[in-house]
Design an enzyme around this catalytic site. Sequence first.
Site, PDB file in Angstrom:
ATOM      1  CG  MET A  37      -8.600  -3.422  14.418  1.00  0.00           C
ATOM      2  SD  MET A  37      -9.131  -2.043  15.401  1.00  0.00           S
ATOM      3  CE  MET A  37      -7.678  -1.040  15.308  1.00  0.00           C
ATOM      4  N   GLY A  93      -4.501   1.186  14.341  1.00  0.00           N
ATOM      5  CA  GLY A  93      -4.785   0.900  12.945  1.00  0.00           C
ATOM      6  C   GLY A  93      -4.537   2.098  12.052  1.00  0.00           C
ATOM      7  CD  GLN A  94      -8.712   5.318  11.672  1.00  0.00           C
ATOM      8  OE1 GLN A  94      -9.023   6.002  10.717  1.00  0.00           O
ATOM      9  NE2 GLN A  94      -9.428   5.294  12.785  1.00  0.00           N
ATOM     10  CG  MET A 106      -7.546   4.004  18.594  1.00  0.00           C
ATOM     11  SD  MET A 106      -7.428   5.367  19.708  1.00  0.00           S
ATOM     12  CE  MET A 106      -8.980   5.780  20.196  1.00  0.00           C
ATOM     13  CE  LYS A 115      -2.514  -0.760   3.710  1.00  0.00           C
ATOM     14  NZ  LYS A 115      -2.087  -2.114   4.034  1.00  0.00           N
TER      15      LYS A 115
HETATM   16  S1  SF4 Z   1       2.516   2.823   7.121  1.00  0.00           S
HETATM   17 FE1  SF4 Z   1       1.401   0.892   6.954  1.00  0.00          FE
HETATM   18  S2  SF4 Z   1       0.456   0.974   4.940  1.00  0.00           S
HETATM   19 FE2  SF4 Z   1       2.082   2.493   4.927  1.00  0.00          FE
HETATM   20  S3  SF4 Z   1       3.907   1.425   4.136  1.00  0.00           S
HETATM   21 FE3  SF4 Z   1       3.949   1.268   6.366  1.00  0.00          FE
HETATM   22  S4  SF4 Z   1       2.994  -0.694   6.818  1.00  0.00           S
HETATM   23 FE4  SF4 Z   1       2.373  -0.136   4.716  1.00  0.00          FE
END
Ligand code: SF4
Lengths: 76, 772
Positions: free
Chosen positions: B361, B398-399, B177, B87
Amino acid sequence: MPILSYLVLPQDGAMDQLCSDLANMDYCEIIPADNQEVVVLVTDTPDEKVEKTLQETLKNLPSLQSFSMTYGHNAV
Amino acid sequence: MKLNRRSFIKSAAAGSAIAAAGSIFPGISFANWKEQQDPSGQITWKKAPCRFCGTGCGVLVGVSGDRAVAVKGDPNCSVNKGLCCVKGFHVVQALYGKDRLRTAQVRRGGKMVEVPISEALDIIAAKMKETIKQTGKDSVAMYGSGQWTIPDGYVASKLFKGCIGTNNVEANARLCMASAVTGFMTSFGIDEPMGCYEDIEHADVFVTWGNNMAEMHPVLFSRMLASRKRRKNVQIIDLATRSTRSSQASDRSILFKPNTDLAVANAICYEIIRNDWVDWDFVKKHTTFHKGKTNIGYGTEDHFKFKDAPEDISFEEYKEFLSDYTPEKVEKISGVSALEIKYLASLYGDPSKKCTSFWCMGMNQHVRGTWINNLVYNIHLLTGKISTPGNSPFSLTGQPSACGTVREVGTLTHKLPHGVVMKEEHRKMAAEIWDVPLANIDPKPTYHTVEMFRALDRGDIRFIWIQVTNPMITMPNLNRYRNGALKDDRFIVVSDVYPTPTTDVADVILPAAMWVEQEGMFGNSERRTQHFDRIVPGPGETMSDTWQIIEVARRLGYEKQFPWGEDEYIGKIWEEYRRFHDSPKHNMAPYTVLKKRSGVQWPFVDGKETRWRFNSKYDPACKPGSDFDFYGKKDGKAWIWARPYEPAAESPDEEYDFWLNTGRVIEHWHTGTMTRRVPVLHRAVPESYVEIHPEDAMNLGVTNGEMVKIISRRGEVTMKASINGRGNPPRGMVFVPFFDETYKINEVTLDAFCPISKQPDYKKCAVRLEKA
Ligand code: SF4
């Protein structure tokens, strides 16, 4: 025309096999480290479809333990 | 020329990988590599944190003209040391989807029509004034995000809590969270992890609790694998409810039945005490024992209220409580064999092994999310394996800015940038810094996220402004909340970068600047604040979310509180915000320092970052002369909690005989708004699916790719079966990734939540399956 680079770790004891597997694959160039079991892989594929197929092949390579991306360029 | 440029790019790609290898494998050498120099100087590189997950990787964005064209991992960023996941590598393409929102739109005669953004901002301000006048200040609300930049969240809080005087500010981080926060608050009295990612290079044992890090925090997972490769004696244990890529890469995969992690954690503590693996020096000096209420409910009814009533208990009483959790008893509850429980306890209990637990999560989206956070802390506290390099109970987020914007800025109904609205000294501080009358700040919290959308449905809230999030995909029990948003006298403003099911219900849509089209900061999982500049221009009339709020605030008459110019506002906001955290426990780095570095960890004291909190060797906020000081609690001692196992809000029964578990895949970020517009990510996983155990599929008469209907008491979704795919649920469970808006799996999920954190449980509800 994506160009990506990865750090690739071999399965235990499979460094030579991994280098030979990668070196024989299309679109792949490798730079093995001289003193540790780590390989730099640069892929240069004609399009994203080939890139995706290549990634699937990499994922299924028995000599490969894991690979992490370090660079991406998508020529436009 | 083309060839030259291409070979230069390849050389740059190799250079990035070699730089990354250099930071991860010290002393590594690539003697055969010759770097090529840039023949053209066409691409310039600028630092930013990745847009996507809470890992907070540093990236370098390659810019050609006014377009971002490439990404490489930033070798100067200690988070990822030059690595990126799939990503991250594609992040810049998310800027350039064909249907980017470029102009504002307002609903007229049932249709969305384009208007100049200034007109849309006028309409929003007028509607807010009118709503406040007609139905009161608590009928207007702001719903933001853990993907808000820190300035976004700060100005939202200042406008709503400080100026308008309503505590109707929430953010989607409540959904990801909140249990981590209440876990920290109840165990330590202060939020956010004590450790840092450097723990990965020190730990001998990793236990991942319901956390598929290989897909959700892939760069950290790579660091774990690299550490195992380098040091040989490192073990990774995956403790989960379904098999994933993380399980495959781990040394041992242990499956437990949903919600029974509570029992497993207690059984580990039972074994630690039974074998006298307790670090008594540590426990006597640094911990106290407590219990709280039990049978605490699930919050599925409107206006649900819960307040815990902590009581002190003795160690003996705690030990007695644990007698219900012998490995043999827990085997029956959890499906984890007594032998495996003893094995886990022996790893945590071995004084020669450094242990790090990771979770995200699986433990937070849990109807007893606060409790399971407490229980994993118990394990680390009993063994004294905490706040030292490699010994770390580590709650991941997560974010990208759930920590920075939501937890630190306090964009939740009960919070302020420092402290809570209920405490007068905290309100006083906010009133002074915000330059508003103290009486403006309401001492009563209003609605947590689920209750906020219930209030919208009931009509208690009439106006809601939603920024950087997509609740019309992510709210559990979605049908109710979408129907609520669509009611006639509700007014919905949505700021986003692409059309979504949430912009579909909007009365006004504001086109937002995205990521490096604006200046801002994120705060990642390890207390690291990461600044990024405006690197490329945004399209059309796009505007940063911060500036949108400032424009509306001024239209509401709050020019004095929002006086900054467009060329300086981020720096000014940061320096104002920083005043809230001016103490050795939380000091943030100055703007000038943030601008220079690839992230800075707080507490930032006397020019130094703090790696491990509560340990006087590393943390200047500790009492002089102490070894450890859990200064979030008045007596400096962390709390060990007796928290029982209680079942999920809804478990499979005769009629609805499967568990439904939901989550993500590595290729897609949350609801896919950005990643589904990146061709290579979209093609990699073009649609969602339901993972199903092969034997369950056989009983149902379904083969791979055939359609399955998933039905709950709330809704149904029909989608393709995935059998022996990348994840494998056990018999009696199905798993669905939620990134695909075509299949709204949250129409099926249940809006039950942890009564303490108010975070919903997206991992457990009961469904039945039919072949479609
Ligand atoms: S912050 Fe998360 S989504 Fe972005 S490169 Fe690092 S592991 Fe991948």
